[in-house]
Design a protein around this motif. Structure first.
Motif, PDB file in Angstrom:
ATOM      1  N   THR A  44      58.048 -43.173  12.707  1.00  0.00           N
ATOM      2  CA  THR A  44      58.306 -42.192  11.650  1.00  0.00           C
ATOM      3  C   THR A  44      57.058 -41.551  11.055  1.00  0.00           C
ATOM      4  OG1 THR A  44      58.383 -43.983  10.003  1.00  0.00           O
ATOM      5  CG2 THR A  44      60.472 -43.296  10.996  1.00  0.00           C
ATOM      6  N   SER A  47      64.527 -40.409  14.412  1.00  0.00           N
ATOM      7  CA  SER A  47      63.154 -40.013  14.750  1.00  0.00           C
ATOM      8  C   SER A  47      63.063 -39.439  16.161  1.00  0.00           C
ATOM      9  CB  SER A  47      62.214 -41.209  14.604  1.00  0.00           C
ATOM     10  OG  SER A  47      62.535 -42.231  15.536  1.00  0.00           O
ATOM     11  N   PRO A  75      61.994 -35.234  15.970  1.00  0.00           N
ATOM     12  CA  PRO A  75      60.631 -35.719  15.768  1.00  0.00           C
ATOM     13  C   PRO A  75      59.810 -34.862  14.818  1.00  0.00           C
ATOM     14  CG  PRO A  75      60.879 -34.728  17.937  1.00  0.00           C
ATOM     15  CD  PRO A  75      62.250 -34.828  17.351  1.00  0.00           C
TER      16      PRO A  75
END
Length: 245
Positions: free
Chosen positions: A31, A89, A93
């Motif tokens: 993350t 994630s 992204p």
């Protein structure tokens, strides 16, 4: 929980610590923008050391023994935050997720093992099936060196660290296929051995985060300190075990 499915306090407590540390490291790598070019591979490396020390057969037996108690302690629900975080994630992204989601995922993953540790109520000890022999001592020494190399691999410059990490994974993977692993840990290790291995794993995960978030590892003395903290305790414990014989 029925008696035959009861898990010892120390196994559950150690599992909680290791699972929480792994999930936290893995989630932060997934993350935080500082790790956008990093993979999950360094976070997985400590498990190769555990497999090499005990052999995958013993780990599989331990997993089967833990499955039902873990499931009864909200096990499947506990991994949902981690799974959702990883999916989010991967799917987006470019979206910055808050760091505290990783903490939530880690705490949730720890919960079943914490509950098992509280329910067990057994003494905090691990008694080996037999004393260490020469092969076990040599294997434990090798595992201690592997921990040192592992910490160096995750804290070293990108190229050399990546090469060493791959070589370690291959070597430890092959060793894990032996019947009782390099160190015959499931038969000969005491609590202090397992605690030393757990400490080395925690140092490795911490090194992944420190290396990605700070420039501390630009100082070779800091790297050396991390390497020694990661592997030296197990080497000392192994030396003390050799003197007992």
């Amino acid at each position: 929980m029925s008696p035959h499915r009861r898990v010892s306090s120390i196994v559950a407590a150690m599992a909680a610590l290791l699972v929480g540390a792994f999930v936290l490291t893995s989630s932060l790598v997934a993350t935080l923008p500082q790790f956008r070019f990093e993979s999950q591979f360094p976070a997985l490396l400590p498990f190769f050391v555990w497999a090499a020390a005990t052999g995958v057969g013993h780990l599989a037996n331990l997993g089967r023994a833990l499955h039902d108690p873990w499931r009864g302690a909200y096990g499947y629900a506990s991994v949902a935050p981690y799974v959702l975080l990883m999916l989010a994630s991967a799917a987006a992204p470019q979206v910055s997720l808050p760091w505290w989601l990783a903490v939530v995922a880690a705490l949730a993953a720890m919960l079943p093992f914490v509950l098992l540790a509280l329910r067990a109520g057994t003494k905090l000890s691990i008694d080996p099936a037999r004393d260490a022999d020469d092969a076990s001592l040599r294997g434990t020494f090798t595992i201690g060196l592997a921990l040192m190399l592992l910490v160096w691999a995750v804290s070293a410059p990108s190229f050399s660290g990546a090469v060493l990490a791959v070589l370690l994974a291959v070597g430890l993977g092959v060793a894990s296929m032996t019947t009782h692993g390099l160190a015959r840990a499931s038969r000969t290790w005491r609590l202090r051995h397992w605690a030393s291995l757990a400490l080395g794993s925690l140092v490795a995960w911490a090194s992944v985060l420190v290396g990605g978030l700070t420039d501390l590892f630009d100082n070779p003395w800091v790297v050396l300190g991390a390497v020694l903290v990661g592997g030296l305790p197990l080497l000392v414990v192994n030396a003390l075990e050799a003197r007992r014989r």
